[in-house]
Write an enzyme that holds these catalytic residues in place. Structure first.
Site, short mmCIF file in Angstrom:
data_model
loop_
_atom_site.label_atom_id
_atom_site.label_comp_id
_atom_site.label_asym_id
_atom_site.label_seq_id
_atom_site.Cartn_x
_atom_site.Cartn_y
_atom_site.Cartn_z
CG HIS A 1 -0.26 -0.21 2.52
ND1 HIS A 1 0.10 -1.46 2.94
CD2 HIS A 1 0.13 0.64 3.50
CE1 HIS A 1 0.68 -1.38 4.12
NE2 HIS A 1 0.73 -0.11 4.47
CG HIS B 1 0.89 5.12 4.31
ND1 HIS B 1 0.16 4.88 5.46
CD2 HIS B 1 1.73 4.07 4.19
CE1 HIS B 1 0.55 3.74 6.01
NE2 HIS B 1 1.51 3.23 5.26
P1 5GP Z 1 1.98 0.10 7.29
O1 5GP Z 1 2.51 0.23 8.68
O2 5GP Z 1 1.88 -1.36 6.89
O3 5GP Z 1 2.74 0.91 6.26
O4 5GP Z 1 0.54 0.73 7.26
C1 5GP Z 1 -0.60 0.06 7.67
C2 5GP Z 1 -1.64 1.12 7.85
O5 5GP Z 1 -2.88 0.47 7.97
C3 5GP Z 1 -1.43 1.95 9.12
O6 5GP Z 1 -1.33 3.32 8.77
C4 5GP Z 1 -2.66 1.64 9.96
O7 5GP Z 1 -3.15 2.77 10.62
C5 5GP Z 1 -3.65 1.15 8.93
N1 5GP Z 1 -4.61 0.19 9.43
C6 5GP Z 1 -4.38 -0.84 10.29
N2 5GP Z 1 -5.51 -1.55 10.46
C7 5GP Z 1 -6.47 -0.96 9.70
C8 5GP Z 1 -7.85 -1.25 9.46
O8 5GP Z 1 -8.43 -2.19 9.99
N3 5GP Z 1 -8.50 -0.43 8.59
C9 5GP Z 1 -7.89 0.64 7.98
N4 5GP Z 1 -8.62 1.38 7.15
N5 5GP Z 1 -6.59 0.93 8.18
C10 5GP Z 1 -5.88 0.14 9.03
#
Ligand code: 5GP
Length: 143
Positions: free
Chosen positions: A106, A108
């Protein structure tokens, strides 16, 4: 989670893609789904995920990258417009050692305003449903 760890179809974004978990969707096309981060680092924090099951940027099939990034840019433009943002922070983490916590690729997208700091990655609290719904509406209207 090592960079080459196989894709886990039970990760939360895979469940969202399959419709098994809810999300606040702001955009969908044949290659991606975009929805609000419920722990936003700033108002309007949006995640854009590819529909292909890829753990991270390194394992995404190269032929899928161009169409995915075209969609990321389209969502980025709408997010910027929705918040009349002066800046846009784009973040992307790979592997636990790289800061990744959900192991489906993903990007952001976080709209930014001059002088307003960014909440740290993993430091944000859960947004209110009211705020999320209003931000979703603003982004939907900006395409
Ligand atoms: P990462 O740390 O993998 O780059 O980002 C994961 C993102 O997913 C984080 O910004 C976190 O806030 C978001 N996130 C985690 N669980 C959920 C969820 O259940 N729903 C949504 N919409 N975002 C989530």
């Amino acid at each position: 989670m090592h960079l080459s760890t196989p894709y886990d179809p039970q990760n939360i974004f895979a469940k969202i893609l399959r419709g098994e978990m809810p999300c606040l969707k702001v955009y969908e096309d044949e290659v991606c789904l975009a929805f609000l981060d419920i722990f936003p680092q700033g108002p309007g924090h949006t995640l854009v995920i590819p529909k292909v099951a890829a753990t991270n940027l390194l394992t995404l099939p190269t032929e899928a990258l161009g169409p995915y990034m075209t969609s990321v840019q389209k969502v980025a433009r709408a997010v910027q417009r929705a918040f009349q943002a002066e800046g846009l922070t784009v973040l992307q983490f790979n592997g636990a050692a790289g800061g990744q916590t959900v192991f489906h690729l993903h990007f952001h997208l976080i709209p930014r305003q001059e002088g307003v700091g960014l909440i740290g990655h993993g430091q944000a609290g859960k947004a209110s449903e009211e705020d999320l719904i209003s931000h979703q509406a603003a982004i939907l209207a900006a395409f």
